[in-house]
Write an enzyme that holds these catalytic residues in place. Structure first.
Site, PDB file in Angstrom:
ATOM      1  N   VAL A  92      -6.786 -81.890  28.789  1.00  0.00           N
ATOM      2  CA  VAL A  92      -5.503 -82.524  29.137  1.00  0.00           C
ATOM      3  C   VAL A  92      -5.631 -83.149  30.520  1.00  0.00           C
ATOM      4  O   VAL A  92      -5.975 -82.475  31.490  1.00  0.00           O
ATOM      5  CB  VAL A  92      -4.345 -81.488  29.169  1.00  0.00           C
ATOM      6  CG1 VAL A  92      -3.041 -82.173  29.552  1.00  0.00           C
ATOM      7  CG2 VAL A  92      -4.206 -80.793  27.827  1.00  0.00           C
TER       8      VAL A  92
ATOM      9  N   ASP B  20      -2.407 -89.133  20.889  1.00  0.00           N
ATOM     10  CA  ASP B  20      -3.238 -88.521  21.940  1.00  0.00           C
ATOM     11  C   ASP B  20      -2.343 -87.733  22.904  1.00  0.00           C
ATOM     12  O   ASP B  20      -2.629 -86.580  23.239  1.00  0.00           O
ATOM     13  CB  ASP B  20      -3.995 -89.645  22.677  1.00  0.00           C
ATOM     14  CG  ASP B  20      -4.806 -89.125  23.846  1.00  0.00           C
ATOM     15  OD1 ASP B  20      -5.906 -88.597  23.613  1.00  0.00           O
ATOM     16  OD2 ASP B  20      -4.344 -89.234  24.999  1.00  0.00           O
TER      17      ASP B  20
ATOM     18  N   LYS C 158      -2.007 -83.515  23.742  1.00  0.00           N
ATOM     19  CA  LYS C 158      -2.056 -82.960  25.098  1.00  0.00           C
ATOM     20  C   LYS C 158      -0.768 -82.197  25.404  1.00  0.00           C
ATOM     21  O   LYS C 158      -0.797 -81.123  26.010  1.00  0.00           O
ATOM     22  CB  LYS C 158      -2.282 -84.084  26.105  1.00  0.00           C
ATOM     23  CG  LYS C 158      -3.667 -84.717  25.973  1.00  0.00           C
ATOM     24  CD  LYS C 158      -3.772 -86.017  26.762  1.00  0.00           C
ATOM     25  CE  LYS C 158      -5.161 -86.633  26.656  1.00  0.00           C
ATOM     26  NZ  LYS C 158      -5.200 -88.022  27.150  1.00  0.00           N
TER      27      LYS C 158
HETATM   28  N1  HSE Z   1      -7.733 -92.268  25.553  1.00  0.00           N
HETATM   29  C1  HSE Z   1      -7.340 -91.287  26.503  1.00  0.00           C
HETATM   30  C2  HSE Z   1      -6.342 -91.924  27.487  1.00  0.00           C
HETATM   31  C3  HSE Z   1      -8.565 -90.767  27.221  1.00  0.00           C
HETATM   32  O1  HSE Z   1      -6.132 -93.140  27.435  1.00  0.00           O
HETATM   33  O2  HSE Z   1      -5.750 -91.209  28.278  1.00  0.00           O
HETATM   34  C4  HSE Z   1      -8.410 -89.401  27.840  1.00  0.00           C
HETATM   35  O3  HSE Z   1      -8.066 -88.414  26.929  1.00  0.00           O
END
Ligand code: HSE
Ligand code: NAP
Length: 424
Positions: A127, A196, A200
């Site tokens: 994270v 994403d 996190k």
């Molecule tokens: N693709 C992710 C971002 C990379 O843009 O934060 C880090 O996890």
């Protein structure tokens, strides 16, 4: 000498080798003695010629080597990373991972394997890259009851929104720039659609609120619907538009979500630009705290990985174990859409007498009170009007928009965004 095995030698794995070499003396002092990367698993050794480490394409060469006591998983993806970590933990090896997908989806299994193997599982880099937020939540802030976590945890989307806001770019143009700069993934869907950030947030919320939050518990909305106009109008009204990852506890119930929202320009997160990440939280003892830094990149991420390696090495040498799974309680989720908050709405309306009264009535019928009405621009024959509301639940706004969509005078709902981060 403690031996480390790497699973993966891409951006992060190579960064780990480089930072370990760069700061070896300091890292080894903290780790209580020498460290050596003994072997690295890759798919295609030809791509890694010249790297100062023995390569293998057989996971067993890392997982089954009794001399390797710390396994660093930096290959990514759910499988086979999850199975490899389970095996390493089961064999009593410490595991350090940067893999948000595996930790968010399989955290409880991984922790159970660590318990069985009496081993350590560390995941600081999973994270917000180089920001030490996991350690802070697990240990430094352990004396607090956390009530709110508000994060900008995806660098790609923060870069896109910053470019749209500071440079006047449209979404597609800013995304192309993020890809060219290497921030976005080759397939940027998980970044742009918020998945994403949801992974996190699931990890952060599981620690902060001590209940297992999985990505499927996090309603997620991305930034593809944000236009240059929304960003401009928000700024005129004193707000920045940010993709927020939010978890908040109230009366024992947890609300979690990832969505683009308006933040007052004086909120500390509004000043987080480009690909930077930040996590703002509230604890009953510490009050407000904010953690800021680089959420990705070879060296920032290696910084987090090697910090975990230091902890793992100290435990192996001196005894002790890391804080294990913190999900002590069942998860009680707040009913969807019931939290009162303010809202931003951009509607495309016929420009004639009585239309605003019809719109105000549709909101009024749902008990939604308006604080601001601004007629912005003409869109052909129609007028673009921005509304800000007083506190209202999402459910009420949805109902009002449902009623509005039936009115002939309403051409379209341009956008609907929540307002977060206001005090009082
Ligand atoms: N693709 C992710 C971002 C990379 O843009 O934060 C880090 O996890
Ligand atoms: P990457 O550059 O794609 O590297 C992945 C590495 O793993 C490569 O060396 C690859 O081998 C190896 N690999 C992948 N699948 C494999 C398999 N099935 N068998 C053997 N080897 C395999 O990825 P990365 O950017 O370093 O990211 C690694 C992890 O860190 C991911 O979980 C990511 O989410 C996380 N992370 C990355 C960043 C960042 O800034 N990049 C930031 C925070 C967290 P080959 O080289 O032979 O292809």
């Amino acid at each position: 000498m403690l031996k480390i095995g790497l699973l993966g030698l891409g951006t992060v794995g190579t960064g780990v080798l480089e930072v370990l070499e760069q700061n070896r003396a300091k890292i080894e002092r903290r780790a209580g003695g020498p460290l050596r990367v003994a072997r690295a698993l890759v798919r295609d050794p030809a791509r890694h010629s010249g790297k100062p480490v023995e390569l293998t394409t057989r996971a067993a060469d890392v997982l089954e080597d009794p001399d390797i006591q710390i396994v660093v998983e930096v290959m990514g993806g759910l499988e086979p990373a999850r199975s490899y970590m389970l095996e390493a933990l089961g064999r009593g090896k410490a595991v350090v991972t940067a893999n948000k997908e595996a930790v968010a989806e399989a955290g409880s299994e991984l922790f159970a394997a660590a318990e069985r193997g009496r081993s350590d599982l560390f995941f600081e880099a999973s994270v917000a890259g180089g920001i030490p937020i996991i350690h802070a939540l697990k240990e430094s802030l352990a004396a607090n009851r956390i009530t709110e976590v508000l994060g900008i945890v995806n660098g790609t989307t923060n870069y896109i929104l910053s470019q749209m806001s500071l440079k006047g770019r449209e979404f597609a143009e800013a995304l192309a720039e993020a890809q060219a700069k290497g921030y976005a993934e080759a397939d940027p869907t998980a970044d742009v659609e918020g998945h994403d950030a949801a992974r996190k947030l699931a990890i952060l919320a599981s620690i902060a609120f001590e209940a297992r939050v999985k990505p499927e518990h996090v309603p997620t909305q991305g930034i593809a619907g944000i236009t240059q106009r929304d960003i401009r109008y928000a700024r005129e009204l004193g707000y920045a538009v940010k993709l927020l990852a939010l978890a908040r506890e109230e009366e024992g119930e947890l609300e979690a979500g990832v969505y683009p929202a308006l933040l007052p320009s004086e909120h500390p997160l509004s000043a987080v630009h480009d690909a930077f990440n930040a996590i703002f939280l509230r604890g009953d003892a510490c009050g407000e705290a904010m953690f800021y830094g680089r959420g990705a990149g070879a060296h920032p991420t290696a910084s987090a990985v090697l910090g975990d390696v230091v902890d793992a090495a100290r435990h192996l040498r001196m005894g002790g174990r890391a804080v294990a799974c913190t999900c002590y309680h069942p998860l009680h989720r707040k009913a969807r859409g019931t939290t009162p908050r303010r809202h931003y709405l951009r509607l495309i309306l016929e420009d004639r007498p009585g239309v605003l009264a019809q719109v105000a009535r549709a909101f009024g019928d749902q008990g939604v009170s308006l604080t601001t009405v601004l007629q912005k621009a003409m869109v052909g024959e129609l007028a673009e009007v921005v509304f800000l509301t007083h506190l209202a639940s999402d459910v009420r706004i949805e109902a009002a928009l449902g009623a509005l969509s039936k009115l002939a005078s309403v051409g379209a709902v341009g956008n609907w965004l929540r307002i977060e981060g206001e005090r009082g």
